[in-house]
Scaffold this motif. Structure first.
Motif, mmCIF file in Angstrom:
data_model
loop_
_atom_site.group_PDB
_atom_site.id
_atom_site.type_symbol
_atom_site.label_atom_id
_atom_site.label_comp_id
_atom_site.label_asym_id
_atom_site.label_seq_id
_atom_site.Cartn_x
_atom_site.Cartn_y
_atom_site.Cartn_z
ATOM 1 N N GLY A 176 12.281 9.547 9.883
ATOM 2 C CA GLY A 176 13.329 9.169 9.803
ATOM 3 C C GLY A 176 12.606 7.238 9.006
ATOM 4 O O GLY A 176 13.517 6.337 8.323
ATOM 5 N N ALA A 177 11.505 7.195 9.068
ATOM 6 C CA ALA A 177 11.073 5.913 9.386
ATOM 7 C C ALA A 177 9.180 5.613 9.747
ATOM 8 O O ALA A 177 9.343 6.635 10.673
ATOM 9 C CB ALA A 177 11.958 4.542 9.953
ATOM 10 N N GLY A 178 9.073 4.787 9.268
ATOM 11 C CA GLY A 178 7.315 4.364 9.424
ATOM 12 C C GLY A 178 7.189 3.811 8.772
ATOM 13 O O GLY A 178 7.527 2.502 8.491
ATOM 14 N N ILE A 179 5.316 2.983 9.546
ATOM 15 C CA ILE A 179 4.914 2.123 8.976
ATOM 16 C C ILE A 179 3.701 2.835 7.908
ATOM 17 O O ILE A 179 3.063 3.940 8.060
ATOM 18 C CB ILE A 179 3.676 2.247 9.697
ATOM 19 C CG1 ILE A 179 3.981 1.617 11.462
ATOM 20 C CG2 ILE A 179 2.724 0.885 9.130
ATOM 21 C CD1 ILE A 179 3.180 1.534 12.616
ATOM 22 N N PRO A 180 4.343 1.777 6.620
ATOM 23 C CA PRO A 180 2.769 2.432 5.432
ATOM 24 C C PRO A 180 1.699 2.698 6.103
ATOM 25 O O PRO A 180 1.417 1.894 6.841
ATOM 26 C CB PRO A 180 3.660 1.476 4.192
ATOM 27 C CG PRO A 180 4.002 -0.051 5.464
ATOM 28 C CD PRO A 180 4.502 0.752 5.945
ATOM 29 N N VAL A 181 0.727 3.364 5.337
ATOM 30 C CA VAL A 181 -0.462 3.345 5.096
ATOM 31 C C VAL A 181 -0.680 2.099 3.925
ATOM 32 O O VAL A 181 -2.240 1.808 4.838
ATOM 33 C CB VAL A 181 -1.445 5.345 4.374
ATOM 34 C CG1 VAL A 181 -2.625 5.518 4.326
ATOM 35 C CG2 VAL A 181 -0.372 6.442 4.922
ATOM 36 N N PHE A 182 -0.902 1.851 3.104
ATOM 37 C CA PHE A 182 -1.373 1.007 2.147
ATOM 38 C C PHE A 182 -0.115 -0.278 2.670
ATOM 39 O O PHE A 182 0.397 0.492 1.606
ATOM 40 C CB PHE A 182 -2.246 0.923 1.279
ATOM 41 C CG PHE A 182 -3.072 2.116 1.474
ATOM 42 C CD1 PHE A 182 -4.215 1.550 2.200
ATOM 43 C CD2 PHE A 182 -2.738 3.520 0.932
ATOM 44 C CE1 PHE A 182 -5.414 2.519 2.248
ATOM 45 C CE2 PHE A 182 -4.147 3.860 1.793
ATOM 46 C CZ PHE A 182 -5.552 3.747 1.448
ATOM 47 N N SER A 183 -0.184 -1.120 3.171
ATOM 48 C CA SER A 183 1.015 -2.146 2.830
ATOM 49 C C SER A 183 1.244 -3.475 2.324
ATOM 50 O O SER A 183 1.254 -4.183 2.293
ATOM 51 C CB SER A 183 1.520 -3.040 4.517
ATOM 52 O OG SER A 183 0.412 -3.879 4.811
ATOM 53 N N GLY A 184 0.486 -2.896 1.517
ATOM 54 C CA GLY A 184 -0.575 -4.034 0.104
ATOM 55 C C GLY A 184 -0.843 -3.648 -1.208
ATOM 56 O O GLY A 184 -0.962 -1.917 -1.220
ATOM 57 N N ALA A 185 -0.471 -3.783 -2.576
ATOM 58 C CA ALA A 185 -0.618 -2.987 -3.581
ATOM 59 C C ALA A 185 -2.666 -2.639 -3.811
ATOM 60 O O ALA A 185 -3.523 -3.780 -3.662
ATOM 61 C CB ALA A 185 -0.170 -4.394 -4.838
#
Length: 137
Positions: free
Chosen positions: A101-110
């Motif tokens: 249901g939720a998670g941490i993005p693999v890349f949290s920047g553009a």
């Protein structure tokens, strides 16, 4: 160390990734690897085996790549992964057949759209998949 991690001799972690283990008392999560934790807020390493890095992760990775040895593992941290994207040669994606249901993005920047080439895969009987992609910068 698990078999799939034996190709590495160094591991890079962001502070938040490292603190997941630290919060339960694990100060040295990968004792067979040289360990680097990237943080601008940690002032001292909680373990003699952890090297804190406060600036320029790209420069450090470029220096590590010049050394002889095995591969470098970027273990976690979406912000760190976005910062280091230009230095990533291969992505190993572990896909678990579980929706949380939720998670941490693999890349949290553009980052720019980038093609990946499937280099290897292993699919386990329980549906777990280990996918190796070459990054075509």
């Amino acid at each position: 160390m698990r078999a799939e991690n034996k190709q590495f001799d160094a591991v890079l972690m962001g502070r938040k990734t490292y603190e997941v283990g630290l919060n339960v008392g694990v100060t040295n999560p990968y004792p067979t690897l040289k360990q680097y934790v990237f943080s601008r807020t940690m002032k001292a390493s909680p373990d003699e085996n952890i090297e804190l890095v406060s600036d320029n992760p790209v420069a450090l990775v470029k220096e590590l790549k010049k050394e002889t040895g095995k591969d470098i593992w970027l273990c976690g941290g979406g912000a760190l992964a976005a910062t280091l994207f230009s230095e990533i040669d291969e992505m190993i994606v572990k896909l678990n057949p579980l929706v949380i249901g939720a998670g941490i993005p693999v890349f949290s920047g553009a980052i720019a759209p980038t093609n990946l080439e499937l280099a290897d895969r292993k699919i386990y009987s329980n549906g777990f998949m280990l996918l190796h992609y070459r990054v075509n910068h």
